[in-house]
Motif scaffolding. Structure first.
Motif, PDB file in Angstrom:
ATOM      1  N   MET A   1       0.843  -1.157   0.000  1.00 33.80           N
ATOM      2  CA  MET A   1       0.000   0.000   0.000  1.00 33.80           C
ATOM      3  C   MET A   1       0.897   1.231   0.000  1.00 33.80           C
ATOM      4  O   MET A   1       1.911   1.268   0.693  1.00 33.80           O
ATOM      5  CB  MET A   1      -0.901  -0.013   1.224  1.00 33.80           C
ATOM      6  CG  MET A   1      -1.874   1.094   1.202  1.00 33.80           C
ATOM      7  SD  MET A   1      -3.141   1.002   2.469  1.00 33.80           S
ATOM      8  CE  MET A   1      -3.309  -0.685   2.821  1.00 33.80           C
ATOM      9  N   THR A   2       0.467   2.232  -0.753  1.00 37.06           N
ATOM     10  CA  THR A   2       1.208   3.478  -0.845  1.00 37.06           C
ATOM     11  C   THR A   2       0.249   4.639  -0.650  1.00 37.06           C
ATOM     12  O   THR A   2      -0.844   4.642  -1.224  1.00 37.06           O
ATOM     13  CB  THR A   2       1.876   3.616  -2.237  1.00 37.06           C
ATOM     14  OG1 THR A   2       2.665   2.462  -2.488  1.00 37.06           O
ATOM     15  CG2 THR A   2       2.742   4.861  -2.310  1.00 37.06           C
ATOM     16  N   VAL A   3       0.655   5.612   0.145  1.00 35.84           N
ATOM     17  CA  VAL A   3      -0.124   6.841   0.290  1.00 35.84           C
ATOM     18  C   VAL A   3       0.568   7.904  -0.551  1.00 35.84           C
ATOM     19  O   VAL A   3       1.710   8.274  -0.290  1.00 35.84           O
ATOM     20  CB  VAL A   3      -0.204   7.292   1.765  1.00 35.84           C
ATOM     21  CG1 VAL A   3      -0.976   8.601   1.871  1.00 35.84           C
ATOM     22  CG2 VAL A   3      -0.866   6.209   2.619  1.00 35.84           C
ATOM     23  N   ARG A   4      -0.112   8.342  -1.571  1.00 31.91           N
ATOM     24  CA  ARG A   4       0.396   9.404  -2.439  1.00 31.91           C
ATOM     25  C   ARG A   4      -0.312  10.700  -2.054  1.00 31.91           C
ATOM     26  O   ARG A   4      -1.329  10.669  -1.361  1.00 31.91           O
ATOM     27  CB  ARG A   4       0.145   9.048  -3.895  1.00 31.91           C
ATOM     28  CG  ARG A   4       0.935   7.820  -4.321  1.00 31.91           C
ATOM     29  CD  ARG A   4       0.841   7.584  -5.797  1.00 31.91           C
ATOM     30  NE  ARG A   4       1.646   6.409  -6.149  1.00 31.91           N
ATOM     31  CZ  ARG A   4       1.521   5.767  -7.282  1.00 31.91           C
ATOM     32  NH1 ARG A   4       0.653   6.159  -8.183  1.00 31.91           N
ATOM     33  NH2 ARG A   4       2.288   4.718  -7.527  1.00 31.91           N
ATOM     34  N   PRO A   5       0.191  11.837  -2.516  1.00 35.92           N
ATOM     35  CA  PRO A   5      -0.441  13.112  -2.134  1.00 35.92           C
ATOM     36  C   PRO A   5      -1.906  13.235  -2.539  1.00 35.92           C
ATOM     37  O   PRO A   5      -2.671  13.929  -1.875  1.00 35.92           O
ATOM     38  CB  PRO A   5       0.405  14.163  -2.865  1.00 35.92           C
ATOM     39  CG  PRO A   5       1.710  13.502  -3.105  1.00 35.92           C
ATOM     40  CD  PRO A   5       1.412  12.034  -3.287  1.00 35.92           C
ATOM     41  N   ASP A   6      -2.307  12.533  -3.598  1.00 33.13           N
ATOM     42  CA  ASP A   6      -3.680  12.658  -4.086  1.00 33.13           C
ATOM     43  C   ASP A   6      -4.521  11.391  -3.962  1.00 33.13           C
ATOM     44  O   ASP A   6      -5.714  11.410  -4.210  1.00 33.13           O
ATOM     45  CB  ASP A   6      -3.665  13.109  -5.545  1.00 33.13           C
ATOM     46  CG  ASP A   6      -2.967  12.107  -6.459  1.00 33.13           C
ATOM     47  OD1 ASP A   6      -2.126  11.320  -5.966  1.00 33.13           O
ATOM     48  OD2 ASP A   6      -3.254  12.109  -7.667  1.00 33.13           O
TER      49      ASP A   6
ATOM     50  N   ILE B   1      -4.620   6.933  -2.314  1.00 35.10           N
ATOM     51  CA  ILE B   1      -3.971   5.746  -1.775  1.00 35.10           C
ATOM     52  C   ILE B   1      -3.989   4.689  -2.876  1.00 35.10           C
ATOM     53  O   ILE B   1      -4.918   4.629  -3.686  1.00 35.10           O
ATOM     54  CB  ILE B   1      -4.657   5.211  -0.485  1.00 35.10           C
ATOM     55  CG1 ILE B   1      -6.141   4.929  -0.698  1.00 35.10           C
ATOM     56  CG2 ILE B   1      -4.452   6.161   0.662  1.00 35.10           C
ATOM     57  CD1 ILE B   1      -6.809   4.252   0.476  1.00 35.10           C
ATOM     58  N   VAL B   2      -2.953   3.886  -2.904  1.00 32.12           N
ATOM     59  CA  VAL B   2      -2.833   2.819  -3.892  1.00 32.12           C
ATOM     60  C   VAL B   2      -2.624   1.524  -3.118  1.00 32.12           C
ATOM     61  O   VAL B   2      -1.682   1.407  -2.340  1.00 32.12           O
ATOM     62  CB  VAL B   2      -1.643   3.070  -4.847  1.00 32.12           C
ATOM     63  CG1 VAL B   2      -1.523   1.927  -5.845  1.00 32.12           C
ATOM     64  CG2 VAL B   2      -1.798   4.406  -5.559  1.00 32.12           C
TER      65      VAL B   2
ATOM     66  N   GLY C   1     -12.270   6.616  -7.549  1.00 29.57           N
ATOM     67  CA  GLY C   1     -11.477   5.405  -7.454  1.00 29.57           C
ATOM     68  C   GLY C   1     -11.272   4.756  -8.808  1.00 29.57           C
ATOM     69  O   GLY C   1     -11.942   5.097  -9.786  1.00 29.57           O
ATOM     70  N   LYS C   2     -10.345   3.838  -8.824  1.00 31.50           N
ATOM     71  CA  LYS C   2     -10.054   3.073 -10.039  1.00 31.50           C
ATOM     72  C   LYS C   2      -9.532   1.710  -9.613  1.00 31.50           C
ATOM     73  O   LYS C   2      -8.695   1.611  -8.719  1.00 31.50           O
ATOM     74  CB  LYS C   2      -8.985   3.793 -10.853  1.00 31.50           C
ATOM     75  CG  LYS C   2      -8.530   3.041 -12.080  1.00 31.50           C
ATOM     76  CD  LYS C   2      -7.420   3.797 -12.781  1.00 31.50           C
ATOM     77  CE  LYS C   2      -6.880   2.974 -13.925  1.00 31.50           C
ATOM     78  NZ  LYS C   2      -5.722   3.619 -14.545  1.00 31.50           N
TER      79      LYS C   2
ATOM     80  N   GLU D   1      -7.035   2.219  -6.519  1.00 31.86           N
ATOM     81  CA  GLU D   1      -6.566   3.574  -6.251  1.00 31.86           C
ATOM     82  C   GLU D   1      -7.775   4.416  -5.868  1.00 31.86           C
ATOM     83  O   GLU D   1      -8.793   4.382  -6.556  1.00 31.86           O
ATOM     84  CB  GLU D   1      -5.888   4.168  -7.485  1.00 31.86           C
ATOM     85  CG  GLU D   1      -4.695   3.349  -7.959  1.00 31.86           C
ATOM     86  CD  GLU D   1      -3.995   3.952  -9.154  1.00 31.86           C
ATOM     87  OE1 GLU D   1      -3.795   5.192  -9.160  1.00 31.86           O
ATOM     88  OE2 GLU D   1      -3.648   3.188 -10.071  1.00 31.86           O
ATOM     89  N   ILE D   2      -7.643   5.174  -4.770  1.00 28.95           N
ATOM     90  CA  ILE D   2      -8.778   5.935  -4.256  1.00 28.95           C
ATOM     91  C   ILE D   2      -8.296   7.288  -3.747  1.00 28.95           C
ATOM     92  O   ILE D   2      -7.342   7.365  -2.974  1.00 28.95           O
ATOM     93  CB  ILE D   2      -9.480   5.174  -3.116  1.00 28.95           C
ATOM     94  CG1 ILE D   2      -9.902   3.786  -3.595  1.00 28.95           C
ATOM     95  CG2 ILE D   2     -10.687   5.948  -2.600  1.00 28.95           C
ATOM     96  CD1 ILE D   2     -10.228   2.822  -2.496  1.00 28.95           C
TER      97      ILE D   2
END
Length: 134
Positions: free
Chosen positions: A1-6, A8-9, A84-85, A99-100
């Protein structure tokens, strides 16, 4: 899991082929906890809402929409619009990526965790029901 600025993946591994797709029973049970699922906007081949594909889509896609609804429920923002995607990163190995977008990363992570745990519960219940019918 990754938290990106825009967003979460989250990479999700489905246990086996029998657990890949949702069913009507599974969606009915999900609606008890996430009552607005069927009304979510959703880009798909059958319609404009998640309801058009809900009973025959990937469990990862269901996790996406449950996470979005969980966030919307807890959101303090005026917009409360989440995007989301879901896609297969390796269909043969049953690996999907969800991705959300989020307002608050901790709320998003908590909502994702709750959605994954609930999906696991629904799949275990389906397996138990299937075993008892044999």
């Amino acid at each position: 899991m990754t938290v990106r600025p825009d967003r979460i993946v989250a990479d999700i591994r489905i246990a086996d082929e029998a657990c890949v797709l949702t069913s009507e029973d599974m969606i009915d049970k999900a609606l008890s906890r996430y009552p607005h699922l069927l009304d979510h906007a959703c880009v798909n081949d059958r319609g404009e809402t998640f309801g058009a594909v809900a009973s025959r889509t990937s469990v990862a896609h269901l996790v996406e929409h449950m996470t979005i609804e969980g966030q919307a429920r807890l959101s303090s923002g005026a917009k409360r619009l989440f995007v989301g995607k879901t896609s297969w990163t390796n269909r043969a190995k049953l690996l999907a990526r969800v991705e959300i977008s989020y307002e608050d990363d901790l709320v998003a992570l908590s909502s994702l965790r709750a959605a994954v745990l609930f999906a696991d519960y629904l799949l275990r219940e389906r397996e138990e029901e299937s075993s008892s019918r044999r």
